[in-house]
Write a protein that holds these residues in place. Structure first.
Motif, PDB file in Angstrom:
ATOM      1  N   SER A 129      -0.660  -1.390  13.849  1.00  0.00           N
ATOM      2  CA  SER A 129       0.586  -0.845  14.140  1.00  0.00           C
ATOM      3  C   SER A 129       1.582  -0.850  12.796  1.00  0.00           C
ATOM      4  CB  SER A 129       1.401  -1.147  15.130  1.00  0.00           C
ATOM      5  OG  SER A 129       0.776  -0.853  16.536  1.00  0.00           O
ATOM      6  N   ILE A 130       1.581  -1.906  12.416  1.00  0.00           N
ATOM      7  CA  ILE A 130       2.352  -2.289  11.094  1.00  0.00           C
ATOM      8  C   ILE A 130       1.797  -1.311  10.049  1.00  0.00           C
ATOM      9  CG2 ILE A 130       2.656  -4.041   9.285  1.00  0.00           C
ATOM     10  CD1 ILE A 130       2.657  -6.161  11.354  1.00  0.00           C
ATOM     11  N   LEU A 131       0.569  -1.162   9.609  1.00  0.00           N
ATOM     12  CA  LEU A 131       0.123  -0.464   8.713  1.00  0.00           C
ATOM     13  C   LEU A 131       0.292   0.957   8.960  1.00  0.00           C
ATOM     14  CD1 LEU A 131      -2.013  -0.448   6.234  1.00  0.00           C
ATOM     15  CD2 LEU A 131      -3.655   0.104   7.935  1.00  0.00           C
ATOM     16  N   VAL A 132       0.190   1.656   9.970  1.00  0.00           N
ATOM     17  CA  VAL A 132       0.566   2.979  10.085  1.00  0.00           C
ATOM     18  C   VAL A 132       2.068   3.231  10.142  1.00  0.00           C
ATOM     19  CG1 VAL A 132       0.501   4.647  12.055  1.00  0.00           C
ATOM     20  CG2 VAL A 132      -1.246   3.458  11.591  1.00  0.00           C
ATOM     21  N   ALA A 133       2.980   2.255  10.662  1.00  0.00           N
ATOM     22  CA  ALA A 133       4.550   2.510  10.419  1.00  0.00           C
ATOM     23  C   ALA A 133       5.164   2.226   9.383  1.00  0.00           C
ATOM     24  CB  ALA A 133       4.865   1.594  11.707  1.00  0.00           C
ATOM     25  N   SER A 134       4.227   1.515   8.457  1.00  0.00           N
ATOM     26  CA  SER A 134       5.095   1.233   7.076  1.00  0.00           C
ATOM     27  C   SER A 134       5.143   2.621   6.152  1.00  0.00           C
ATOM     28  CB  SER A 134       4.034   0.318   6.157  1.00  0.00           C
ATOM     29  OG  SER A 134       3.757  -0.838   6.761  1.00  0.00           O
ATOM     30  N   GLU A 135       6.500   2.410   5.532  1.00  0.00           N
ATOM     31  CA  GLU A 135       7.080   3.544   4.670  1.00  0.00           C
ATOM     32  C   GLU A 135       7.413   3.029   3.528  1.00  0.00           C
ATOM     33  OE1 GLU A 135       7.613   6.803   5.249  1.00  0.00           O
ATOM     34  OE2 GLU A 135       6.935   6.694   7.538  1.00  0.00           O
ATOM     35  N   PRO A 136       7.116   3.620   2.424  1.00  0.00           N
ATOM     36  CA  PRO A 136       7.523   3.219   0.900  1.00  0.00           C
ATOM     37  C   PRO A 136       8.801   2.635   0.609  1.00  0.00           C
ATOM     38  CG  PRO A 136       7.080   5.593   0.971  1.00  0.00           C
ATOM     39  CD  PRO A 136       7.028   5.147   2.281  1.00  0.00           C
ATOM     40  N   ILE A 137       8.902   1.693  -0.038  1.00  0.00           N
ATOM     41  CA  ILE A 137      10.344   1.144  -0.591  1.00  0.00           C
ATOM     42  C   ILE A 137      10.610   1.868  -1.549  1.00  0.00           C
ATOM     43  CG2 ILE A 137      11.890  -0.809  -1.044  1.00  0.00           C
ATOM     44  CD1 ILE A 137      10.033  -2.566   0.470  1.00  0.00           C
ATOM     45  N   LYS A 138      11.565   2.772  -1.684  1.00  0.00           N
ATOM     46  CA  LYS A 138      11.936   3.672  -2.922  1.00  0.00           C
ATOM     47  C   LYS A 138      13.395   3.245  -3.601  1.00  0.00           C
ATOM     48  CE  LYS A 138       9.471   7.911  -1.051  1.00  0.00           C
ATOM     49  NZ  LYS A 138       9.732   9.158  -0.586  1.00  0.00           N
ATOM     50  N   PRO A 139      13.340   3.279  -4.630  1.00  0.00           N
ATOM     51  CA  PRO A 139      14.513   3.103  -5.646  1.00  0.00           C
ATOM     52  C   PRO A 139      15.448   4.218  -5.217  1.00  0.00           C
ATOM     53  CG  PRO A 139      12.745   2.993  -7.013  1.00  0.00           C
ATOM     54  CD  PRO A 139      12.237   3.450  -5.735  1.00  0.00           C
ATOM     55  N   ILE A 149       0.808  -1.315   0.072  1.00  0.00           N
ATOM     56  CA  ILE A 149       0.196  -0.079   0.161  1.00  0.00           C
ATOM     57  C   ILE A 149       0.866   1.247   0.086  1.00  0.00           C
ATOM     58  CG2 ILE A 149      -1.686   1.413   1.333  1.00  0.00           C
ATOM     59  CD1 ILE A 149      -2.695  -1.384   2.140  1.00  0.00           C
ATOM     60  N   ALA A 150       1.988   1.129   0.886  1.00  0.00           N
ATOM     61  CA  ALA A 150       2.819   2.327   0.848  1.00  0.00           C
ATOM     62  C   ALA A 150       3.627   2.802  -0.275  1.00  0.00           C
ATOM     63  CB  ALA A 150       3.698   2.366   2.158  1.00  0.00           C
ATOM     64  N   THR A 151       4.062   1.579  -0.917  1.00  0.00           N
ATOM     65  CA  THR A 151       5.047   1.513  -2.034  1.00  0.00           C
ATOM     66  C   THR A 151       4.401   1.643  -3.331  1.00  0.00           C
ATOM     67  OG1 THR A 151       6.529   0.095  -0.827  1.00  0.00           O
ATOM     68  CG2 THR A 151       6.914   0.448  -2.984  1.00  0.00           C
ATOM     69  N   LEU A 152       3.505   1.031  -3.822  1.00  0.00           N
ATOM     70  CA  LEU A 152       2.969   0.816  -5.086  1.00  0.00           C
ATOM     71  C   LEU A 152       1.916   2.029  -5.552  1.00  0.00           C
ATOM     72  CD1 LEU A 152       2.437  -3.142  -5.110  1.00  0.00           C
ATOM     73  CD2 LEU A 152       4.465  -1.717  -5.795  1.00  0.00           C
ATOM     74  N   ASN A 153       1.596   2.918  -4.510  1.00  0.00           N
ATOM     75  CA  ASN A 153       0.748   4.058  -4.821  1.00  0.00           C
ATOM     76  C   ASN A 153       1.262   5.321  -4.643  1.00  0.00           C
ATOM     77  OD1 ASN A 153      -2.207   2.247  -5.035  1.00  0.00           O
ATOM     78  ND2 ASN A 153      -1.161   1.711  -3.124  1.00  0.00           N
ATOM     79  N   LYS A 154       1.407   5.965  -5.844  1.00  0.00           N
ATOM     80  CA  LYS A 154       2.132   7.323  -5.780  1.00  0.00           C
ATOM     81  C   LYS A 154       1.456   8.409  -5.302  1.00  0.00           C
ATOM     82  CE  LYS A 154       5.072   5.015  -8.216  1.00  0.00           C
ATOM     83  NZ  LYS A 154       6.070   4.191  -7.425  1.00  0.00           N
ATOM     84  N   ASP A 155       0.144   8.335  -4.933  1.00  0.00           N
ATOM     85  CA  ASP A 155      -0.389   9.714  -4.484  1.00  0.00           C
ATOM     86  C   ASP A 155      -0.442   9.451  -2.907  1.00  0.00           C
ATOM     87  OD1 ASP A 155      -2.645  11.559  -3.432  1.00  0.00           O
ATOM     88  OD2 ASP A 155      -3.416  11.446  -5.475  1.00  0.00           O
ATOM     89  N   LYS A 156       0.441  10.234  -2.111  1.00  0.00           N
ATOM     90  CA  LYS A 156       0.524  10.242  -0.763  1.00  0.00           C
ATOM     91  C   LYS A 156      -0.776  10.433  -0.209  1.00  0.00           C
ATOM     92  CE  LYS A 156       5.501  11.396  -0.889  1.00  0.00           C
ATOM     93  NZ  LYS A 156       6.527  12.245  -0.692  1.00  0.00           N
ATOM     94  N   GLU A 157      -1.357  11.548  -0.694  1.00  0.00           N
ATOM     95  CA  GLU A 157      -2.851  11.911   0.008  1.00  0.00           C
ATOM     96  C   GLU A 157      -3.702  10.618   0.003  1.00  0.00           C
ATOM     97  OE1 GLU A 157      -5.003  14.042   2.584  1.00  0.00           O
ATOM     98  OE2 GLU A 157      -3.009  14.427   2.000  1.00  0.00           O
ATOM     99  N   LYS A 158      -3.760   9.924  -0.991  1.00  0.00           N
ATOM    100  CA  LYS A 158      -4.844   8.936  -1.215  1.00  0.00           C
ATOM    101  C   LYS A 158      -4.399   7.828  -0.273  1.00  0.00           C
ATOM    102  CE  LYS A 158      -6.587   9.819  -5.850  1.00  0.00           C
ATOM    103  NZ  LYS A 158      -6.741   9.352  -7.113  1.00  0.00           N
TER     104      LYS A 158
END
Length: 389
Positions: free
Chosen positions: A206-216, A111-120
Motif C-alpha cells: 500500500s505504501i509503495l502504490v500510494a507514494s507520490e514524488p516529492i517535487k520542488p 522510487i517515486a521521486t528520484l526516477n524521472k521516467d513515469k512509465e518506468k
C-alpha cells in the motif's frame, strides 16, 4: 443561369453527387484557395500595422538590469530556497536520512521521486507489487521468496531504478548467493518468518502504490521595487529558455526566410504549427505588476501556469484582498481569461502588466469611507521590502 444552378443541372444530367466529378471543381478549389490566401495576406497586413502602431520593446535581455535567479522550495521537507539542481540534491539527502527512521516509506518515496521516467516507475511498482502478491498468496512457497538478480524482468524493470535496492531491503529481502543450474548466482531472498507476516507485506504494498514524488516547487522570488523608468528592462537567464538562444535565433531566421519565400502567405496548418512552437520556447515567465502609484511587484512563474496564478499572487499581497481588480498589458489589452497560460497570453519570457481596481467597487468604497490616507495597494510588510531597481 447562375453558377450554382449550372452545377446542379450538370449533376442531375450525369448522376453525379460529388463535386469531384465536376470539370470545374479544380478551378473552384484554386479560386477558393486564392481567396483564402488573399484574406490571410490582408489579416497579416492589419496585424503588422497594429503591431507597428502599438509596439513596445520586445528585447528583454538588458545588461543593465539585475539578473533573475530561478529558485525552488519544497514545503514538504523544510523551508529551504535553492536553485533547482541544489533543491533536487537536498530532497535526495532528506530521503536518505529518513531511511534509518522509516525505511519502507523513505525507499518507496525514493522510487517515486528520484526516477524521472513515469512509465518506468509505473512498471517498476507493478513488478514489485507482483513479487509481494506472490509471497502473500503463497507464503510457504520457497520459490516466490527468491528473486534472481540476473532475471530479465528484474534487470530491465527493477535494477536500473534508484531506490529499489533500499525498498527490497526494507521489505526484508537480503542478497545471497544460491545454486542456479550449473553455477551460483545472486538472489534477493526473504526468510520464511518475514514472508508469513501478510499484514506487514500488505501495508508495504500500500505504501509503495500510494507514494507520490516529492517535487520542488517554483519559488515566486517576490520582490517589490520603487517606481522606475527601467521597469521594462529585464535580464533573463538561460534557464528561462526551453531551447538555447542560438537555436532561437536560427529559428527566427528560418521563419523570416520562409515568410519572404511565401510572400507572407501561410496556411492554417503552418500558423498552428508555429503557434505551438512559440508556446514551447520558454520554461518560465518573469512578471512585474505595476500599481497605480508606480510601485512594481515582481514574481517568477512557469510559462505553463495559468493566468489565475498571477491573479492569486497579486491578491495575497494586497491590503484589501477582497476587492476585485483587473490587470492588462502595456498596450491596454485586458488579461481576463484565467484559463489561458502565460505563454498563450504572450507574457513570456518577461512582461510588465498594469494593475487597476474595479472602478465601480472602488467608487463605492470611497463614497462610504472617504479617501484613504494610504496610497499603496500593497501590505505594509511587503512595502517594507521595497528596493530601487
Amino acid at each position: 443561369m447562375s453558377y450554382t444552378n449550372g452545377v446542379s443541372k450538370y449533376r442531375r444530367r450525369h448522376g453525379s453527387k460529388s463535386s469531384d466529378n465536376f470539370p470545374d471543381s479544380t478551378m473552384a478549389a484554386k479560386a477558393r484557395m486564392r481567396r483564402e490566401l488573399e484574406l490571410e495576406k490582408k489579416k497579416l497586413a492589419e496585424a503588422q500595422a497594429l503591431a507597428q502602431r502599438y509596439s513596445e520593446p520586445t528585447e528583454v535581455v538588458k545588461d543593465s538590469a539585475p539578473m533573475v535567479t530561478v529558485l525552488f522550495t519544497c514545503p514538504d521537507i523544510d523551508a529551504a530556497v535553492l536553485p533547482k539542481d541544489e533543491m533536487e540534491r537536498h530532497i535526495e539527502e532528506f530521503l536518505l536520512m529518513q531511511l534509518a527512521e522509516e525505511p519502507e516509506m523513505a525507499s518507496a518515496l525514493m522510487i517515486a521521486t528520484l526516477n524521472k521516467d513515469k512509465e518506468k516507475v509505473k512498471v517498476c511498482v507493478e513488478t514489485l507489487c507482483k513479487y509481494l502478491d506472490n509471497i502473500i498468496s503463497n507464503p510457504g512457497e520457497e520459490k516466490f521468496r527468491k528473486i534472481r538478480m540476473s532475471n530479465k524482468a528484474f534487470v530491465e524493470r527493477i535494477a536500473p531504478l534508484r531506490g529499489t535496492e533500499e525498498f527490497l531491503q526494507a521489505a526484508g529481502f537480503q542478497i545471497t548467493s544460491l545454486p542456479f543450474e550449473d553455477r551460483n548466482e545472486d538472489f534477493y531472498e526473504m526468510d520464511s518468518e518475514k514472508a508469513s507476516d501478510q499484514e506487514r507485506l500488505e501495508n508495504l504494498k500500500s505504501i509503495l502504490v500510494a507514494s507520490e514524488p516529492i517535487k520542488p516547487q517554483l519559488d515566486r522570488a517576490m520582490k517589490v521595487f520603487t517606481p522606475s523608468a527601467r521597469a521594462t528592462n529585464f535580464n533573463i537567464p538561460d534557464e528561462f529558455y526551453a531551447v538555447s538562444k542560438e537555436e532561437m535565433k536560427k529559428e527566427q531566421q528560418r521563419k523570416q526566410e520562409a515568410v519572404e519565400q511565401l510572400g507572407m502567405l501561410r496556411t492554417k496548418a503552418m500558423r498552428e504549427r508555429e503557434e505551438r512552437k512559440e508556446l514551447l520556447k520558454y520554461r518560465y515567465a518573469l512578471i512585474r505588476v505595476r500599481f497605480p502609484d508606480g510601485v512594481l511587484l515582481q514574481g517568477t512563474f512557469k510559462a505553463s501556469e495559468k493566468l489565475s496564478a498571477v491573479n492569486e499572487f497579486i491578491r495575497q499581497h494586497l491590503v484589501n484582498d477582497w476587492m476585485p481588480f483587473t490587470f492588462c498589458t502595456q498596450v491596454g489589452l485586458k488579461l481576463d481569461d484565467e484559463n489561458k497560460t502565460l505563454a498563450e497570453c504572450g507574457l513570456t519570457p518577461a512582461a510588465v502588466v498594469n494593475f487597476q481596481w474595479d472602478k465601480t467597487v472602488m467608487n463605492e468604497v470611497t463614497a462610504q469611507q472617504g479617501s484613504s490616507k494610504s496610497t499603496s495597494a500593497l501590505k505594509a510588510d511587503i512595502l517594507a521590502k521595497i528596493q530601487d531597481m
